[in-house]
Enzyme design. Structure first.
Site, PDB file in Angstrom:
ATOM      1  N   ASN A   8      -0.227 -46.842  21.038  1.00 53.72           N
ATOM      2  CA  ASN A   8       0.750 -46.171  20.179  1.00 53.72           C
ATOM      3  C   ASN A   8       2.079 -46.918  20.347  1.00 53.72           C
ATOM      4  OD1 ASN A   8       2.573 -44.241  18.983  1.00 53.72           O
ATOM      5  ND2 ASN A   8       1.087 -42.628  19.420  1.00 53.72           N
ATOM      6  N   ASN A  15      -8.476 -37.547  11.622  1.00 51.93           N
ATOM      7  CA  ASN A  15      -8.153 -38.001  10.263  1.00 51.93           C
ATOM      8  C   ASN A  15      -9.188 -37.517   9.261  1.00 51.93           C
ATOM      9  OD1 ASN A  15      -6.099 -39.264  11.537  1.00 51.93           O
ATOM     10  ND2 ASN A  15      -6.974 -41.308  11.454  1.00 51.93           N
ATOM     11  N   ASP A  20      -9.381 -39.177   6.185  1.00 56.21           N
ATOM     12  CA  ASP A  20      -9.414 -40.233   5.151  1.00 56.21           C
ATOM     13  C   ASP A  20     -10.779 -40.901   4.975  1.00 56.21           C
ATOM     14  OD1 ASP A  20      -9.466 -42.011   7.395  1.00 56.21           O
ATOM     15  OD2 ASP A  20      -7.275 -42.210   7.359  1.00 56.21           O
ATOM     16  N   HIS A  66     -10.981 -32.480  11.820  1.00 61.99           N
ATOM     17  CA  HIS A  66     -10.182 -31.761  10.817  1.00 61.99           C
ATOM     18  C   HIS A  66     -10.781 -31.854   9.424  1.00 61.99           C
ATOM     19  CE1 HIS A  66      -6.521 -31.977  13.750  1.00 61.99           C
ATOM     20  NE2 HIS A  66      -7.382 -31.042  14.064  1.00 61.99           N
ATOM     21  N   CYS A 105     -17.313 -23.914  -0.213  1.00 63.45           N
ATOM     22  CA  CYS A 105     -17.088 -22.551  -0.687  1.00 63.45           C
ATOM     23  C   CYS A 105     -17.545 -21.647   0.443  1.00 63.45           C
ATOM     24  CB  CYS A 105     -17.892 -22.299  -1.960  1.00 63.45           C
ATOM     25  SG  CYS A 105     -18.166 -20.548  -2.262  1.00 63.45           S
ATOM     26  N   ALA A 150      -1.877 -50.434  16.306  1.00 66.62           N
ATOM     27  CA  ALA A 150      -3.299 -50.451  16.669  1.00 66.62           C
ATOM     28  C   ALA A 150      -3.965 -51.795  16.381  1.00 66.62           C
ATOM     29  CB  ALA A 150      -4.023 -49.330  15.923  1.00 66.62           C
ATOM     30  N   THR A 183      -2.081 -41.086  17.831  1.00 65.43           N
ATOM     31  CA  THR A 183      -1.903 -39.637  17.643  1.00 65.43           C
ATOM     32  C   THR A 183      -0.755 -39.124  18.510  1.00 65.43           C
ATOM     33  OG1 THR A 183      -2.923 -37.442  17.858  1.00 65.43           O
ATOM     34  CG2 THR A 183      -3.876 -39.194  19.199  1.00 65.43           C
ATOM     35  N   SER A 184      -0.018 -38.171  17.928  1.00 66.77           N
ATOM     36  CA  SER A 184       1.128 -37.625  18.661  1.00 66.77           C
ATOM     37  C   SER A 184       0.670 -36.659  19.752  1.00 66.77           C
ATOM     38  CB  SER A 184       2.080 -36.912  17.690  1.00 66.77           C
ATOM     39  OG  SER A 184       1.370 -35.930  16.957  1.00 66.77           O
TER      40      SER A 184
HETATM   41  P1  OAD Z   1       1.078 -37.645  13.742  1.00 62.72           P
HETATM   42  O1  OAD Z   1       1.763 -37.969  12.462  1.00 62.72           O
HETATM   43  O2  OAD Z   1       1.497 -36.405  14.457  1.00 62.72           O
HETATM   44  O3  OAD Z   1       1.242 -38.851  14.778  1.00 62.72           O
HETATM   45  C1  OAD Z   1       0.960 -40.170  14.401  1.00 62.72           C
HETATM   46  C2  OAD Z   1       1.120 -41.039  15.636  1.00 62.72           C
HETATM   47  O4  OAD Z   1       0.744 -42.363  15.278  1.00 62.72           O
HETATM   48  C3  OAD Z   1       2.553 -41.115  16.193  1.00 62.72           C
HETATM   49  O5  OAD Z   1       2.501 -40.886  17.606  1.00 62.72           O
HETATM   50  C4  OAD Z   1       2.973 -42.563  15.881  1.00 62.72           C
HETATM   51  O6  OAD Z   1       3.859 -43.092  16.881  1.00 62.72           O
HETATM   52  C5  OAD Z   1       1.636 -43.282  15.894  1.00 62.72           C
HETATM   53  N1  OAD Z   1       1.594 -44.530  15.118  1.00 62.72           N
HETATM   54  C6  OAD Z   1       2.303 -44.877  14.029  1.00 62.72           C
HETATM   55  N2  OAD Z   1       1.956 -46.104  13.582  1.00 62.72           N
HETATM   56  C7  OAD Z   1       0.978 -46.549  14.417  1.00 62.72           C
HETATM   57  C8  OAD Z   1       0.197 -47.757  14.496  1.00 62.72           C
HETATM   58  N3  OAD Z   1       0.349 -48.743  13.627  1.00 62.72           N
HETATM   59  N4  OAD Z   1      -0.705 -47.868  15.499  1.00 62.72           N
HETATM   60  C9  OAD Z   1      -0.875 -46.873  16.407  1.00 62.72           C
HETATM   61  N5  OAD Z   1      -0.161 -45.724  16.374  1.00 62.72           N
HETATM   62  C10 OAD Z   1       0.746 -45.560  15.398  1.00 62.72           C
HETATM   63  O7  OAD Z   1      -0.503 -37.649  13.431  1.00 62.72           O
HETATM   64  P2  OAD Z   1      -1.689 -36.984  14.265  1.00 62.72           P
HETATM   65  O8  OAD Z   1      -1.445 -37.039  15.717  1.00 62.72           O
HETATM   66  O9  OAD Z   1      -2.945 -37.551  13.740  1.00 62.72           O
HETATM   67  O10 OAD Z   1      -3.862 -31.836  11.235  1.00 62.72           O
HETATM   68  O11 OAD Z   1      -1.570 -35.485  13.788  1.00 62.72           O
HETATM   69  C11 OAD Z   1      -2.494 -34.556  14.270  1.00 62.72           C
HETATM   70  C12 OAD Z   1      -2.776 -33.528  13.220  1.00 62.72           C
HETATM   71  O12 OAD Z   1      -1.557 -32.946  12.760  1.00 62.72           O
HETATM   72  C13 OAD Z   1      -3.409 -34.049  11.950  1.00 62.72           C
HETATM   73  O13 OAD Z   1      -4.799 -34.223  12.023  1.00 62.72           O
HETATM   74  C14 OAD Z   1      -3.057 -33.000  10.950  1.00 62.72           C
HETATM   75  C15 OAD Z   1      -1.617 -32.753  11.323  1.00 62.72           C
HETATM   76  O14 OAD Z   1      -1.110 -31.497  11.027  1.00 62.72           O
HETATM   77  C16 OAD Z   1      -4.290 -31.089  10.242  1.00 62.72           C
HETATM   78  O15 OAD Z   1      -4.011 -31.319   9.073  1.00 62.72           O
HETATM   79  C17 OAD Z   1      -5.139 -29.961  10.704  1.00 62.72           C
END
Ligand code: OAD
Length: 233
Positions: free
Chosen positions: A207, A97, A99, A114, A122, A225, A182-183
């Site tokens: 998840n 993340n 954020d 990330h 720059c 979470a 995370t997915s």
């Molecule tokens: P994703 O949007 O791919 O996945 C979010 C995950 O969080 C999913 O598996 C949801 O089921 C889960 N989720 C949703 N609500 C939740 C909750 N309340 N508690 C626990 N889990 C929950 O996001 P990321 O896996 O973080 O990269 O994505 C990986 C990367 O893809 C990001 O860092 C970003 C993106 O492209 C870059 O920008 C380089």
């Protein structure tokens, strides 16, 4: 839940977090219904080519992301992790993340794979600085006379080698990896928990949905979470 899964049974815990941990704070995830990549094409807003073509449009997109995050705050899951680290300084948080919520909650041993929404850089001058302005003052120039770009890993970018190496070392030294929200589809980040498992670490997933990690995990806690994380404490 069996007592054997509690964090107290482990020596070196790594929390590996993704967008799902901030979902309950109000920050949208990337994939799935309402996900960021459903609404915005990464090739138009999140890659170096787009920035070179139209830095204003790319900054407007990131201003919006800054606005959303600035209007939210860390939730109980971020705070539980920070409190656990305070008691167990061996703990490491590796996040995808941008954020900044883990720092805001007080986490110290943190690797942001990330980058951060709150840093700009720059490449021509090799400089980097913190900046929290919304909107970002695009007319500001770096020491090399360039438009500052968000210090975020965009599509097609290399990851920061030093951060990656330190994160990887933490995974390799861990005996438990807790994967939160995370997915698991973005590499190389997604490979690290599996490397840890090969070296003997236990994997726990939190998840509400199945992810690419689920089949490898020793325990899957299916829920948000903020609700599931306290069960491990
Ligand atoms: P994703 O949007 O791919 O996945 C979010 C995950 O969080 C999913 O598996 C949801 O089921 C889960 N989720 C949703 N609500 C939740 C909750 N309340 N508690 C626990 N889990 C929950 O996001 P990321 O896996 O973080 O990269 O994505 C990986 C990367 O893809 C990001 O860092 C970003 C993106 O492209 C870059 O920008 C380089």
């Amino acid at each position: 839940m069996d007592d054997k899964w509690k964090l107290k049974n482990f020596e070196r815990v790594v929390f590996f977090t993704g967008a799902g941990i901030s979902a309950e704070s109000g920050v949208p995830t990337f994939r799935g219904k309402g996900g960021l990549w459903d609404q915005y094409k990464p090739e138009e807003y999140a890659c170096q080519e787009a920035f070179d073509r139209d830095p204003q449009a790319v900054w407007e997109f990131h201003d919006k992301r800054r606005e959303i995050v600035a209007g939210c705050k860390p939730n109980a899951a971020h705070h539980h992790i920070a409190a656990y680290e305070k008691e167990h300084p061996n703990t490491v948080v590796v996040t995808q993340n941008i954020d900044g919520f883990h720092q805001d909650a007080g986490t110290q041993n943190l690797y942001e794979m990330h980058g951060s929404l709150w840093h700009v850089r720059c490449d021509a001058s090799g400089t980097k600085k913190e900046n929290r302005d919304i909107p970002f003052p695009i007319e500001d120039r770096s020491p090399a006379g360039e438009v500052w770009r968000p210090d975020i890993v965009w599509f097609g970018d290399y990851l920061n080698e030093d951060t990656i190496q330190k994160a990887r070392n933490a995974f390799h030294a861990s005996d438990l990896v807790v994967i939160v929200g995370t997915s698991g589809v973005v590499w190389p980040a997604a490979g690290f928990p599996l490397e840890a498992q090969k070296r003997g670490a236990t994997l726990i997933e939190i998840n509400p949905e199945e992810s690419d990690f689920s089949i490898y995990c020793d325990l899957c806690l299916r829920g948000p979470a903020t609700q599931e994380l306290p069960k491990l404490l």
